[in-house]
Design an enzyme around this catalytic site. Structure first.
Site, mmCIF file in Angstrom:
data_model
loop_
_atom_site.group_PDB
_atom_site.id
_atom_site.type_symbol
_atom_site.label_atom_id
_atom_site.label_comp_id
_atom_site.label_asym_id
_atom_site.label_seq_id
_atom_site.Cartn_x
_atom_site.Cartn_y
_atom_site.Cartn_z
ATOM 1 N N ARG A 132 -3.115 17.641 -2.856
ATOM 2 C CA ARG A 132 -1.935 18.111 -2.130
ATOM 3 C C ARG A 132 -1.900 19.631 -2.021
ATOM 4 O O ARG A 132 -1.371 20.170 -1.041
ATOM 5 C CB ARG A 132 -0.664 17.589 -2.796
ATOM 6 C CG ARG A 132 -0.453 16.124 -2.469
ATOM 7 C CD ARG A 132 0.729 15.543 -3.155
ATOM 8 N NE ARG A 132 1.105 14.278 -2.509
ATOM 9 C CZ ARG A 132 1.973 13.412 -3.017
ATOM 10 N NH1 ARG A 132 2.560 13.672 -4.159
ATOM 11 N NH2 ARG A 132 2.258 12.312 -2.365
ATOM 12 N N GLY B 195 4.678 6.726 0.036
ATOM 13 C CA GLY B 195 5.940 6.141 0.490
ATOM 14 C C GLY B 195 6.239 6.507 1.934
ATOM 15 O O GLY B 195 6.665 5.668 2.726
ATOM 16 N N GLY C 131 -0.423 7.152 -2.823
ATOM 17 C CA GLY C 131 -0.804 8.126 -3.828
ATOM 18 C C GLY C 131 -1.918 7.634 -4.736
ATOM 19 O O GLY C 131 -2.916 8.324 -4.957
ATOM 20 N N LYS D 152 2.751 -4.087 -6.846
ATOM 21 C CA LYS D 152 3.810 -5.065 -6.590
ATOM 22 C C LYS D 152 3.913 -5.489 -5.133
ATOM 23 O O LYS D 152 3.863 -4.646 -4.242
ATOM 24 C CB LYS D 152 5.156 -4.457 -6.973
ATOM 25 C CG LYS D 152 5.337 -4.241 -8.445
ATOM 26 C CD LYS D 152 6.749 -3.755 -8.646
ATOM 27 C CE LYS D 152 7.047 -3.356 -10.059
ATOM 28 N NZ LYS D 152 8.246 -2.502 -10.063
HETATM 29 P P1 ADP Z 1 -0.369 3.245 -3.968
HETATM 30 O O1 ADP Z 1 0.195 4.380 -4.795
HETATM 31 O O2 ADP Z 1 -1.714 3.553 -3.427
HETATM 32 O O3 ADP Z 1 0.622 2.773 -2.921
HETATM 33 P P2 ADP Z 1 0.524 1.281 -5.877
HETATM 34 O O4 ADP Z 1 1.391 2.312 -6.505
HETATM 35 O O5 ADP Z 1 1.149 0.176 -5.155
HETATM 36 O O6 ADP Z 1 -0.588 1.996 -4.951
HETATM 37 O O7 ADP Z 1 -0.365 0.578 -7.019
HETATM 38 C C1 ADP Z 1 -1.295 1.262 -7.806
HETATM 39 C C2 ADP Z 1 -1.486 0.572 -9.125
HETATM 40 O O8 ADP Z 1 -1.746 -0.802 -8.968
HETATM 41 C C3 ADP Z 1 -2.664 1.143 -9.900
HETATM 42 O O9 ADP Z 1 -2.180 1.882 -10.988
HETATM 43 C C4 ADP Z 1 -3.450 -0.099 -10.347
HETATM 44 O O10 ADP Z 1 -3.844 -0.043 -11.698
HETATM 45 C C5 ADP Z 1 -2.458 -1.215 -10.127
HETATM 46 N N1 ADP Z 1 -3.103 -2.510 -9.961
HETATM 47 C C6 ADP Z 1 -4.043 -2.855 -9.063
HETATM 48 N N2 ADP Z 1 -4.475 -4.121 -9.286
HETATM 49 C C7 ADP Z 1 -3.777 -4.587 -10.338
HETATM 50 C C8 ADP Z 1 -3.777 -5.828 -11.070
HETATM 51 N N3 ADP Z 1 -4.566 -6.826 -10.717
HETATM 52 N N4 ADP Z 1 -2.928 -5.937 -12.101
HETATM 53 C C9 ADP Z 1 -2.106 -4.930 -12.454
HETATM 54 N N5 ADP Z 1 -2.068 -3.738 -11.820
HETATM 55 C C10 ADP Z 1 -2.905 -3.564 -10.772
HETATM 56 MG MG MG Z 2 1.665 4.390 -6.379
#
Ligand code: ADP
Ligand code: MG
Length: 404
Positions: free
Chosen positions: A37, A384, A360, A202
């Site tokens: 960033r 987001g 992120g 999630k």
């Molecule tokens: P982004 O920031 O790219 O939008 P998220 O915040 O939704 O992504 O999710 C990122 C997190 O999801 C990571 O810290 C990763 O460890 C977790 N994650 C991915 N696969 C799994 C899994 N199977 N079980 C638990 N956590 C997971």
């Molecule tokens: Mg995230």
């Protein structure tokens, strides 16, 4: 209407330009672990410096609770900014107090000053509009004009993002313009096949984007923690993997909707199951419909997509003309569960068309796994914000810059 650009502010030499950047970088023990960033803020700041403006940079860092907290000081970020700009950058130890006022007054043409963390002031994120406007008024004292360039915060109605821009002539910086350019290409007639890869932790975080994208894409590939809610919706047992039981019905609805529209929701056929949430844990590949049949039984945790799934996802991605990827495929932070994310990222690099990484943690994963960022079409600095844009929401920090 489109965004007002920096040009619309007229000649800026010798004037004070407050620039709202998003310098919210991850820090560990005071050391910046990912400076993406900071580097993303450079084009706008350089352009203003070259014009001879007095550049005053404002940003938040982390989530301090409206009061100074040394843990969240922007000082190390200001130091890093000086390194990437290759120019002296001064720092004020408060945001709108005496030190800031003195340093703004002393600022020369073409010089850069970073003010302390916006969120050390309760007005920045206050729910009360009058409080936000009052704080924005204090910031405006330092500004002849305002450039908004913190793409990661444009979905937030906060003093420095929304109210400040209305108090002075304001325009979008080059980062926001570049981000919107790409996101626009994802929403206005994307070249087909258009494939979206979703992962992360999630489903409930991503419901809006799934709903909005389903009618628009050719295929939706599901990995990450959310895949288990999809498997559960198909009637499979998922051991102790991340599961949002209250979303199963919603997910069933998506599966039915996709079938009706002829959109492929591609789910994993195999997953990596571990005995516990640790890099040292015993783990093995299991069929997606037999997660509880490993030696770990019902306590097994699915922490990554399996190799067959990763290969199938990679093939879909490589065959696409437009790809948007949000959310790691597994717990990439632990080396044994990073392969799925690595394979999908490798495929994104090979896309002959537009490939976009949003989110992120996804952006951090790409960098942490050692990929060359420039190999991707675009890595969004705002998770987001990019998701809300793709959901078709109106973003306050863009509306205030003329975007409709
Ligand atoms: P982004 O920031 O790219 O939008 P998220 O915040 O939704 O992504 O999710 C990122 C997190 O999801 C990571 O810290 C990763 O460890 C977790 N994650 C991915 N696969 C799994 C899994 N199977 N079980 C638990 N956590 C997971
Ligand atoms: Mg995230």
């Amino acid at each position: 209407m489109t965004l007002r650009t920096i040009d619309s502010l007229g000649p800026l030499a010798g004037t004070r330009v407050v620039v709202r950047c998003d310098l919210n970088v991850p820090l560990k023990d005071g050391v910046i672990t990912d400076d993406g960033r900071v580097r993303a803020s450079v084009p706008t700041l350089t352009a203003l410096v070259e014009q001879g403006a007095k550049v005053i940079v404002i940003s938040h860092l982390g989530r301090p609770e409206g009061a100074p907290d040394p843990k969240y000081s922007l000082e190390p970020v200001a130091v890093r900014l000086g390194e990437v700009l290759d120019a002296p950058v001064s720092f004020a130890t408060d945001t709108v107090g005496e030190d800031a006022a003195a340093k703004v007054a002393a600022l020369g043409d073409g010089e850069v000053l970073v003010l302390e963390n916006l969120r050390f002031n309760p007005g920045e994120t206050s729910k009360n509009e009058a409080e936000r406007t009052a704080f924005a008024g204090q910031l405006a004292e330092f500004a002849d004009s305002v450039v908004s360039d913190g793409f990661g915060v444009v979905h937030r109605k906060q003093a420095s993002v929304y109210e400040l821009e209305q108090l002075r002539p304001s325009a979008a910086g080059l980062l926001i313009a570049a981000e919107l350019d790409v996101l626009d290409r994802l929403t206005e007639n994307p070249e087909r096949p258009y494939v979206v890869v979703l992962g992360g932790s999630k489903v409930s975080d991503k419901l809006g984007v799934i709903e909005h994208l389903l009618p628009r894409v050719d295929a939706l590939l599901i990995g990450g923690g959310m895949l288990f809610t999809f498997l559960a919706a198909q009637g499979h047992k998922v051991g102790s993997s991340l599961l949002e039981a209250d979303q199963i019905d919603t997910v069933k609805g998506y599966l039915a909707d996709a079938a009706e529209r002829g959109v492929d929701i591609v789910l994993p056929t195999d997953v990596v199951v571990a005995a516990s949430f640790s890099a040292e844990a015993d783990h093995q590949v299991a069929a997606a419909d037999a997660i509880e049949e490993t030696p770990f039984g019902a306590s097994g945790l699915g922490l990554d997509i399996g190799p067959d799934t990763a290969a199938a996802f990679a093939e879909r991605v490589r065959g696409a003309k437009t790809v948007f990827w949000n959310g790691p495929m597994g717990v990439f932070e632990l080396a044994p569960f990073a392969d799925g994310t690595r394979t999908v990222a490798s495929a994104l690099i090979e896309v002959e068309g537009l490939s976009v990484v949003g989110g992120g943690d996804s952006a951090a994963a790409v960098r942490q796994l050692g990929f060359d960022e420039s190999a991707f079409g675009h890595i969004s600095t705002g998770g987001g914000a990019s998701l809300e844009f793709l959901e078709g929401k109106k973003l306050p920090g863009l509306e205030v810059l003329g975007w409709q």
